[in-house]
Enzyme design. Structure first.
Site, mmCIF file in Angstrom:
data_model
loop_
_atom_site.group_PDB
_atom_site.id
_atom_site.type_symbol
_atom_site.label_atom_id
_atom_site.label_comp_id
_atom_site.label_asym_id
_atom_site.label_seq_id
_atom_site.Cartn_x
_atom_site.Cartn_y
_atom_site.Cartn_z
ATOM 1 N N CYS A 1 -5.135 1.226 -4.935
ATOM 2 C CA CYS A 1 -4.025 0.264 -4.838
ATOM 3 C C CYS A 1 -4.169 -0.728 -5.978
ATOM 4 O O CYS A 1 -5.285 -1.136 -6.328
ATOM 5 C CB CYS A 1 -4.076 -0.461 -3.487
ATOM 6 S SG CYS A 1 -2.835 -1.761 -3.337
ATOM 7 N N THR A 2 -3.026 -1.124 -6.528
ATOM 8 C CA THR A 2 -3.015 -2.025 -7.685
ATOM 9 C C THR A 2 -3.735 -3.356 -7.443
ATOM 10 O O THR A 2 -4.266 -3.957 -8.363
ATOM 11 C CB THR A 2 -1.557 -2.375 -8.039
ATOM 12 O OG1 THR A 2 -0.882 -2.738 -6.824
ATOM 13 C CG2 THR A 2 -0.853 -1.224 -8.706
ATOM 14 N N HIS A 3 -3.709 -3.821 -6.179
ATOM 15 C CA HIS A 3 -4.257 -5.152 -5.897
ATOM 16 C C HIS A 3 -5.770 -5.157 -5.690
ATOM 17 O O HIS A 3 -6.409 -6.193 -5.768
ATOM 18 C CB HIS A 3 -3.608 -5.733 -4.646
ATOM 19 C CG HIS A 3 -2.191 -6.149 -4.836
ATOM 20 N ND1 HIS A 3 -1.212 -5.290 -5.267
ATOM 21 C CD2 HIS A 3 -1.583 -7.353 -4.652
ATOM 22 C CE1 HIS A 3 -0.059 -5.939 -5.331
ATOM 23 N NE2 HIS A 3 -0.257 -7.195 -4.957
ATOM 24 N N CYS B 1 2.330 1.774 -9.641
ATOM 25 C CA CYS B 1 2.153 1.550 -8.205
ATOM 26 C C CYS B 1 1.620 2.829 -7.547
ATOM 27 O O CYS B 1 2.201 3.908 -7.716
ATOM 28 C CB CYS B 1 3.506 1.183 -7.612
ATOM 29 S SG CYS B 1 3.512 0.979 -5.829
ATOM 30 N N ASN B 2 0.550 2.697 -6.789
ATOM 31 C CA ASN B 2 -0.033 3.867 -6.118
ATOM 32 C C ASN B 2 0.935 4.458 -5.095
ATOM 33 O O ASN B 2 1.086 5.677 -5.000
ATOM 34 C CB ASN B 2 -1.330 3.479 -5.407
ATOM 35 C CG ASN B 2 -2.442 3.163 -6.380
ATOM 36 O OD1 ASN B 2 -3.334 3.963 -6.587
ATOM 37 N ND2 ASN B 2 -2.392 1.994 -7.014
ATOM 38 N N THR B 3 1.579 3.576 -4.326
ATOM 39 C CA THR B 3 2.476 4.066 -3.277
ATOM 40 C C THR B 3 3.667 4.797 -3.901
ATOM 41 O O THR B 3 4.066 5.869 -3.440
ATOM 42 C CB THR B 3 2.957 2.888 -2.396
ATOM 43 O OG1 THR B 3 1.828 2.067 -2.061
ATOM 44 C CG2 THR B 3 3.595 3.368 -1.128
ATOM 45 N N TYR C 1 5.789 -2.173 -1.084
ATOM 46 C CA TYR C 1 6.201 -0.781 -0.925
ATOM 47 C C TYR C 1 5.300 -0.076 0.108
ATOM 48 O O TYR C 1 5.698 0.894 0.723
ATOM 49 C CB TYR C 1 6.078 -0.018 -2.253
ATOM 50 C CG TYR C 1 7.187 -0.251 -3.253
ATOM 51 C CD1 TYR C 1 8.077 -1.318 -3.128
ATOM 52 C CD2 TYR C 1 7.347 0.607 -4.335
ATOM 53 C CE1 TYR C 1 9.084 -1.520 -4.068
ATOM 54 C CE2 TYR C 1 8.353 0.419 -5.264
ATOM 55 C CZ TYR C 1 9.222 -0.644 -5.140
ATOM 56 O OH TYR C 1 10.216 -0.834 -6.061
ATOM 57 N N GLY C 2 4.090 -0.589 0.256
ATOM 58 C CA GLY C 2 3.059 0.092 1.045
ATOM 59 C C GLY C 2 3.408 0.330 2.500
ATOM 60 O O GLY C 2 2.846 1.204 3.151
ATOM 61 N N GLU D 1 -2.020 -11.513 -2.758
ATOM 62 C CA GLU D 1 -0.774 -12.179 -3.165
ATOM 63 C C GLU D 1 -0.808 -13.674 -2.820
ATOM 64 O O GLU D 1 -0.240 -14.488 -3.522
ATOM 65 C CB GLU D 1 0.432 -11.547 -2.444
ATOM 66 C CG GLU D 1 0.729 -10.129 -2.868
ATOM 67 C CD GLU D 1 1.695 -10.048 -4.043
ATOM 68 O OE1 GLU D 1 2.512 -10.950 -4.208
ATOM 69 O OE2 GLU D 1 1.590 -9.063 -4.805
HETATM 70 N N1 DGL Z 1 1.560 -1.694 -5.733
HETATM 71 C C1 DGL Z 1 1.251 -1.210 -4.416
HETATM 72 C C2 DGL Z 1 0.294 -0.018 -4.541
HETATM 73 O O1 DGL Z 1 -0.432 0.125 -5.501
HETATM 74 C C3 DGL Z 1 0.636 -2.290 -3.555
HETATM 75 C C4 DGL Z 1 1.613 -3.370 -3.168
HETATM 76 C C5 DGL Z 1 2.722 -2.883 -2.269
HETATM 77 O O2 DGL Z 1 2.473 -2.466 -1.119
HETATM 78 O O3 DGL Z 1 3.857 -2.910 -2.731
HETATM 79 O O4 DGL Z 1 0.269 0.803 -3.649
#
Ligand code: DGL
Length: 270
Positions: free
Chosen positions: A191-193, A80-82, A49-50, A159
């Site tokens: 960000c989640t990762h 998700c942060n985004t 999503y980012g 990932e």
């Molecule tokens: N889950 C997204 C976030 O926390 C990171 C992965 C993505 O870009 O989808 O922003």
């Protein structure tokens, strides 16, 4: 805010992310609320999503929320942060159950940790461009200094399970370079990762800097919100965790283990 009718206390908490990353938030949720059922949706077919446009992220987020609403959830966590940056307010207006994202909890943690008010925020391109973290920090602490950095290559590295690859350390060093002169005392992983890169980031940024992420603070806020609405699950039977994805359940199951910190026995396709 209208709550679900009657015995919704035993309904699951729903949560979604663009993929496996939100499992870092789920891990904290399980620690904080061990008797809550959780239904997780990872939109693996449309990750990341980012790098997507705000309109697309909003559309995906609404679709994900509708999918989870059909599973009779009592609360929604946008892990998700985004998606939190671009869709949280719209989702809160559209649906009647309590909905929380990860940005406010992350900001709370950062503000609790900082002594100098000099805070760096790392996130996807989308999250940083949205300025959601920057605005939320300055809204609560107008004298803070925020140093936002987009780190678009962190997600694919995590990932691809490249955490121990030398290239990852080099990239972290490169992304963090502009922070060296900024005398930050707190670094927020937006960000989640990124929690999976925490140790490396800590080594590269150096001693004495607080590294915070929103996952634990988000779980705390979910707990407070559940109590506030009298919605905690009243039974203490072992909870049911369900996982749905939009693509490749096997891949999610394999990768998800390191994000969740425990094995995932079964993943369903949406
Ligand atoms: N889950 C997204 C976030 O926390 C990171 C992965 C993505 O870009 O989808 O922003």
């Amino acid at each position: 805010m209208t709550l679900p009718a009657n015995d919704s206390t035993s309904f699951p908490i729903g949560m979604f992310d663009s993929g496996v990353g939100g499992l870092t938030v789920m891990q904290q949720l399980i620690k904080t609320l061990p008797y809550e059922h959780i239904t997780y949706f990872g939109d693996t077919a449309r990750l990341p999503y980012g790098s997507k446009s705000p309109e697309t992220i909003l559309r995906y987020s609404i679709e994900n929320a509708i999918f989870l609403m059909q599973k009779q959830i009592k609360m929604l966590v946008v892990a998700c942060n985004t998606a939190s940056a671009y869709a949280l307010e719209n989702l809160q207006l559209m649906f009647k159950i309590p909905i929380i994202g990860v940005i406010d909890p992350g900001v709370e943690s950062a503000l609790q940790a900082t002594q100098t008010g000099r805070i760096a925020v790392l996130g996807t391109k989308g999250t940083i461009l949205s300025q959601s973290y920057q605005k939320a920090i300055l809204h609560k602490a107008s004298n803070a200094f925020v140093f936002p950095i987009a780190c678009p290559l962190f997600v694919p590295l995590v990932e691809e399970n490249c955490i121990d690859h030398p290239a990852t350390r080099l990239l972290i060093r490169d992304y963090l370079e502009p922070l060296k002169a900024q005398r930050i005392d707190t670094l927020l992983l937006g960000c989640t990762h990124y929690p999976l890169l925490k140790n490396l980031i800590k080594e590269e940024i150096g001693e004495g800097i607080h590294i915070v992420d929103s996952a634990a603070a988000c779980a705390e806020q979910v707990s407070v919100l559940l109590s506030h609405h009298g919605m905690q699950n009243r039974t203490t039977v072992s909870p049911n965790y369900r996982y749905f994805v939009s693509d490749n359940p096997m891949q999610f199951q394999l990768l998800g283990h390191s994000f969740l910190g425990m094995s995932i026995p079964h993943v369903e396709s949406r």
